[in-house]
Design a protein around this motif. Structure first.
Motif, short mmCIF file in Angstrom:
data_model
loop_
_atom_site.label_atom_id
_atom_site.label_comp_id
_atom_site.label_asym_id
_atom_site.label_seq_id
_atom_site.Cartn_x
_atom_site.Cartn_y
_atom_site.Cartn_z
N ALA A 122 0.82 -1.21 0.00
CA ALA A 122 0.00 0.00 0.00
C ALA A 122 0.86 1.26 0.00
O ALA A 122 0.52 2.25 -0.65
CB ALA A 122 -0.94 0.00 1.20
N GLU A 123 1.96 1.24 0.72
CA GLU A 123 2.82 2.43 0.76
C GLU A 123 3.41 2.74 -0.61
O GLU A 123 3.43 3.89 -1.04
CB GLU A 123 3.94 2.22 1.78
N GLN A 124 3.85 1.72 -1.31
CA GLN A 124 4.40 1.93 -2.65
C GLN A 124 3.31 2.41 -3.61
O GLN A 124 3.54 3.28 -4.44
CB GLN A 124 5.06 0.67 -3.19
N LEU A 125 2.11 1.88 -3.46
CA LEU A 125 0.99 2.32 -4.29
C LEU A 125 0.69 3.80 -4.05
O LEU A 125 0.51 4.57 -5.00
CB LEU A 125 -0.25 1.47 -4.01
N LEU A 126 0.65 4.22 -2.79
CA LEU A 126 0.43 5.63 -2.48
C LEU A 126 1.54 6.50 -3.06
O LEU A 126 1.27 7.58 -3.59
CB LEU A 126 0.36 5.84 -0.97
N ASP A 127 2.78 6.03 -2.97
CA ASP A 127 3.89 6.79 -3.55
C ASP A 127 3.69 6.97 -5.05
O ASP A 127 3.94 8.05 -5.60
CB ASP A 127 5.23 6.08 -3.30
N MET A 128 3.25 5.93 -5.73
CA MET A 128 3.03 6.01 -7.17
C MET A 128 1.88 6.95 -7.51
O MET A 128 1.95 7.73 -8.44
CB MET A 128 2.75 4.62 -7.75
N LEU A 129 0.79 6.86 -6.73
CA LEU A 129 -0.38 7.70 -7.00
C LEU A 129 -0.11 9.18 -6.76
O LEU A 129 -0.65 10.04 -7.45
CB LEU A 129 -1.56 7.26 -6.13
N THR A 130 0.70 9.48 -5.76
CA THR A 130 0.93 10.87 -5.40
C THR A 130 2.26 11.42 -5.93
O THR A 130 2.56 12.59 -5.75
CB THR A 130 0.91 11.04 -3.87
N GLY A 131 3.02 10.60 -6.62
CA GLY A 131 4.35 10.99 -7.07
C GLY A 131 4.41 11.64 -8.43
O GLY A 131 5.49 11.84 -8.97
N GLY A 132 3.28 11.95 -9.02
CA GLY A 132 3.30 12.67 -10.28
C GLY A 132 3.38 11.80 -11.51
O GLY A 132 3.65 12.29 -12.59
N GLY A 133 3.15 10.50 -11.37
CA GLY A 133 3.14 9.64 -12.55
C GLY A 133 1.95 9.96 -13.44
O GLY A 133 1.04 10.69 -13.07
N ARG A 134 1.96 9.41 -14.63
CA ARG A 134 0.88 9.68 -15.57
C ARG A 134 0.07 8.40 -15.80
O ARG A 134 0.54 7.50 -16.48
CB ARG A 134 1.45 10.18 -16.89
N PRO A 135 -1.13 8.36 -15.26
CA PRO A 135 -1.99 7.19 -15.51
C PRO A 135 -2.45 7.17 -16.95
O PRO A 135 -2.54 8.21 -17.60
CB PRO A 135 -3.16 7.40 -14.55
N GLU A 136 -2.74 5.99 -17.44
CA GLU A 136 -3.20 5.87 -18.82
C GLU A 136 -4.66 6.24 -18.98
O GLU A 136 -5.05 6.88 -19.93
CB GLU A 136 -2.93 4.45 -19.32
N ILE A 137 -5.49 5.82 -18.02
CA ILE A 137 -6.93 6.07 -18.11
C ILE A 137 -7.45 6.49 -16.73
O ILE A 137 -7.15 5.85 -15.73
CB ILE A 137 -7.69 4.81 -18.59
N LEU A 138 -8.25 7.55 -16.69
CA LEU A 138 -8.94 7.98 -15.48
C LEU A 138 -10.44 7.91 -15.71
O LEU A 138 -10.92 8.39 -16.73
CB LEU A 138 -8.55 9.43 -15.12
N ARG A 139 -11.16 7.32 -14.76
CA ARG A 139 -12.62 7.22 -14.87
C ARG A 139 -13.23 7.57 -13.52
O ARG A 139 -12.81 7.07 -12.50
CB ARG A 139 -13.04 5.80 -15.21
N TRP A 140 -14.26 8.43 -13.53
CA TRP A 140 -15.03 8.70 -12.32
C TRP A 140 -16.14 7.67 -12.20
O TRP A 140 -16.84 7.40 -13.16
CB TRP A 140 -15.63 10.11 -12.37
N ILE A 141 -16.30 7.12 -11.02
CA ILE A 141 -17.36 6.15 -10.75
C ILE A 141 -18.26 6.78 -9.69
O ILE A 141 -17.81 7.14 -8.61
CB ILE A 141 -16.78 4.82 -10.25
#
Length: 78
Positions: free
Chosen positions: A51-70
């Motif tokens: 979970a810590e690594q996932l949070l780092d990736m989410l908040t570290g400025g990476g570029r996701p390929e697809i964003l969807r609001w649910i």
């Protein structure tokens, strides 16, 4: 760099709701609050070891390929 990933996530969720005066409706997963989830689709996220690594990736400025609001009905918003 001096702010933890978990703190950044808190600022972006509950902190944002508090800043807008909407903390009774948004900002946390709790009964009675409105739900709007952002689905972040990125192969890099699938490689997170914990979970810590996932949070780092989410908040570290990476570029996701697809964003969807649910929304709260489970429907994907356009």
């Amino acid at each position: 760099p001096m702010v933890s990933s978990s703190r950044i996530l808190a600022m972006a969720t509950l902190g944002g709701a508090q800043a807008l005066g909407r903390e009774q409706d948004f900002g946390a997963l709790a009964p009675g609050r409105k739900a709007a989830f952002l689905n972040v689709d990125s192969p890099a996220l699938q490689g997170a070891k914990d979970a810590e690594q996932l949070l780092d990736m989410l908040t570290g400025g990476g570029r996701p390929e697809i964003l969807r609001w649910i929304n709260d009905n489970g429907n994907i918003a356009a």
